[in-house]
Write an enzyme that holds these catalytic residues in place. Structure first.
Site, mmCIF file in Angstrom:
data_model
loop_
_atom_site.group_PDB
_atom_site.id
_atom_site.type_symbol
_atom_site.label_atom_id
_atom_site.label_comp_id
_atom_site.label_asym_id
_atom_site.label_seq_id
_atom_site.Cartn_x
_atom_site.Cartn_y
_atom_site.Cartn_z
ATOM 1 N N ASP A 18 9.369 3.220 2.199
ATOM 2 C CA ASP A 18 8.137 3.958 2.486
ATOM 3 C C ASP A 18 7.843 3.823 3.976
ATOM 4 O O ASP A 18 7.312 2.812 4.428
ATOM 5 C CB ASP A 18 6.976 3.422 1.639
ATOM 6 C CG ASP A 18 5.672 4.184 1.911
ATOM 7 O OD1 ASP A 18 5.611 4.934 2.903
ATOM 8 O OD2 ASP A 18 4.706 4.014 1.135
ATOM 9 N N LYS B 49 2.324 11.378 7.144
ATOM 10 C CA LYS B 49 1.548 11.105 8.360
ATOM 11 C C LYS B 49 2.102 11.818 9.609
ATOM 12 O O LYS B 49 1.954 13.017 9.718
ATOM 13 C CB LYS B 49 1.398 9.594 8.545
ATOM 14 C CG LYS B 49 0.542 8.996 7.411
ATOM 15 C CD LYS B 49 -0.070 7.649 7.718
ATOM 16 C CE LYS B 49 -1.103 7.302 6.649
ATOM 17 N NZ LYS B 49 -0.788 6.134 5.864
ATOM 18 N N PHE C 49 0.862 -1.195 0.000
ATOM 19 C CA PHE C 49 0.000 0.000 0.000
ATOM 20 C C PHE C 49 0.892 1.237 0.000
ATOM 21 O O PHE C 49 1.654 1.455 0.933
ATOM 22 C CB PHE C 49 -0.953 0.056 1.205
ATOM 23 C CG PHE C 49 -1.827 1.279 1.143
ATOM 24 C CD1 PHE C 49 -2.996 1.288 0.390
ATOM 25 C CD2 PHE C 49 -1.449 2.465 1.777
ATOM 26 C CE1 PHE C 49 -3.776 2.432 0.277
ATOM 27 C CE2 PHE C 49 -2.226 3.616 1.673
ATOM 28 C CZ PHE C 49 -3.393 3.593 0.925
HETATM 29 C C1 LIG Z 1 -0.938 6.193 4.333
HETATM 30 C C2 LIG Z 1 0.145 5.661 3.505
HETATM 31 C C3 LIG Z 1 0.464 6.230 2.258
HETATM 32 C C4 LIG Z 1 -0.348 7.337 1.620
HETATM 33 O O1 LIG Z 1 -0.416 8.487 2.390
HETATM 34 P P1 LIG Z 1 -1.597 9.555 2.100
HETATM 35 O O2 LIG Z 1 -1.234 10.729 2.956
HETATM 36 O O3 LIG Z 1 -2.875 8.909 2.517
HETATM 37 O O4 LIG Z 1 -1.558 9.848 0.655
HETATM 38 C C5 LIG Z 1 1.546 5.710 1.569
HETATM 39 N N1 LIG Z 1 2.274 4.695 2.064
HETATM 40 C C6 LIG Z 1 2.000 4.122 3.254
HETATM 41 C C7 LIG Z 1 2.870 3.018 3.759
HETATM 42 C C8 LIG Z 1 0.911 4.570 4.011
HETATM 43 O O5 LIG Z 1 0.610 3.980 5.168
#
Ligand SMILES: *Cc1c(COP(=O)(O)O)cnc(C)c1O
Length: 410
Positions: A229, A258, A142
């Site tokens: 990520d 985040k 994701f």
């Molecule tokens: C939440 C998340 C994203 C995307 O972030 P958004 O601010 O919702 O676009 C990308 N990678 C990971 C691992 C995430 O948990």
């Protein structure tokens, strides 16, 4: 204004796109680890806005910075310099140990940025022929919701009828070094390997110990960039500043979002070396709000809070307690299959089929007992409270979960 939850739920249903399926609770206030609904009920927040609120809701220092900066200067665009952006870039580079930072707003934008930087590096530094670069990604990843990112998702719901898809991605099984090496060995057009140190959305899958360090070594061997990520796992969530720190892995490109801004304002960033970031020249990437003074001021304070309040250490210590207590429930009740996670990013797997509503019903019951959590992928419940949670509060939460599971198991 009313204190009737249904009124607000109906409004969203009528006027909003139905792109989420929220738990039926309407929140109006948050402080630390707690939130309140419009009817005045109090809850422990065990989602933390998908780990964006690691520092706790409305942290007074973050809100103080937010309000002061909001009254001074909020947005300049990058057409001009500001007296905040450079200070933030230096602060964050020193904090995470990188040379350069590129600021964006949402997580998905930062992932897109990392992909663009990696591709450009491949053409200009590695020497891959134009338009031929590939990125290796993992099954069940994701990384966000843009057209390019969903192009390499396995989630049919996230993908179907959004094509045509962006090309240039190869999927390998997560936590499988052999699959990674095979792909690297047989393909000299690979520019990067994009990976989550723990797959959060997929259900908090923690890879085997050593996987990330060995994957990094393979990337070095084949001159491929390792893109970490850490949007969900970073900023102390898993018990270290970065989840990759558990294996002493330094990514070539680090992706943050985040909790970088403690839930007060959307701020994301890509960090890397001078050599890699130098491929991006004027006019080749940008964002009107990216790096704005309000966002970066908030992010600096949010990161300072993580250090000042020892949030990584707290996540490590309380996470160990949490998993031990959940393991007792798993041993005791048939409706629970297992608990897994690191630090305060954990999941309980419910003993039912993936399309069952058992996890959802358990979350509704937890809500009735004062704790908010949400299923991820059917039968898995993620538990991720703000990292400012105390031992006493955690004990209370464990109590709520135990009682709810006990009542449910009957
Ligand atoms: C939440 C998340 C994203 C995307 O972030 P958004 O601010 O919702 O676009 C990308 N990678 C990971 C691992 C995430 O948990």
């Amino acid at each position: 204004m009313t204190n009737n939850s249904q009124y607000y739920i109906d409004l969203e249903n009528k006027y909003g796109a139905h792109n989420y399926h929220p738990l039926p609770v309407v929140l109006t206030k948050g402080e630390g680890v707690k939130v309140w609904d419009v009817e005045g009920n109090e809850y422990y927040d065990f989602l933390s806005a998908y780990s964006a609120v690691n520092q706790g809701h409305c942290h007074p220092k973050i809100i103080d910075t937010l309000t002061k900066q909001a009254q001074t200067l909020t947005l300049t665009s990058r057409a001009f310099y500001s007296d905040k952006l450079g200070e933030f870039e230096k602060f964050a580079c020193d904090y995470f140990g990188f040379d350069k930072l590129l600021p964006m707003n949402t997580g998905a934008e930062a992932v897109e940025t990392a992909i663009k930087v990696c591709r450009k590096w491949a053409y200009e530094k590695k020497g891959i022929a134009e338009n031929e670069a590939q990125l290796i990604v993992c099954e069940n990843n994701f990384h966000g919701r843009t057209t390019t990112i969903i192009s390499f998702s396995n989630d049919e719901n996230a993908r179907k009828n959004f094509g045509p898809y962006t090309a240039g991605f190869i999927k390998v099984e997560y936590d499988n070094l052999q699959a990674l090496e095979e792909t690297l060995k047989n393909n000299d057009k690979v520019a990067g390997f994009l990976v989550e140190p723990i797959q959060g959305e997929a259900g908090v899958y923690v890879p085997s110990s050593g996987y990330l360090a060995k994957a990094k070594a393979l990337c070095e061997k084949y001159n491929v960039l390792f893109l970490g990520d850490e949007i969900q796992t970073g900023v102390a969530r898993t018990g270290k500043l970065l989840a990759l720190d558990h294996e002493n892995v330094k990514p070539d490109i680090l992706i943050l979002g985040k909790a970088l801004s403690g839930g007060a304002y959307p701020v994301s960033a890509v960090l890397t070396t001078d050599d890699i970031m130098d491929v991006i020249k004027s006019g080749q990437h940008g964002s009107t709000y990216g790096g704005n003074p309000l966002g970066v001021a908030v992010a600096m304070t949010a990161l300072q809070v993580v250090k000042d309040e020892n949030l990584a250490e707290n996540a490590e210590e309380l996470g160990t307690i949490f998993r031990a207590e959940m393991q007792k429930l798993v041993d005791q009740y048939d409706i629970l299959t297992l608990v897994r996670g690191k630090g305060l990013l954990n999941a309980l797997v419910i003993n039912d089929t993936e399309d069952s509503d058992t996890a959802w019903n358990l979350c509704v019951a937890l809500k009735e007992n004062g704790l908010l959590a949400k299923p991820t992928h059917g039968n898995i419940i993620r538990f991720a409270p703000p990292l400012v949670i105390t031992k006493a509060q955690l004990a209370e939460c464990i109590d709520i979960i135990s009682k709810t599971v006990a009542a449910f198991a009957k």
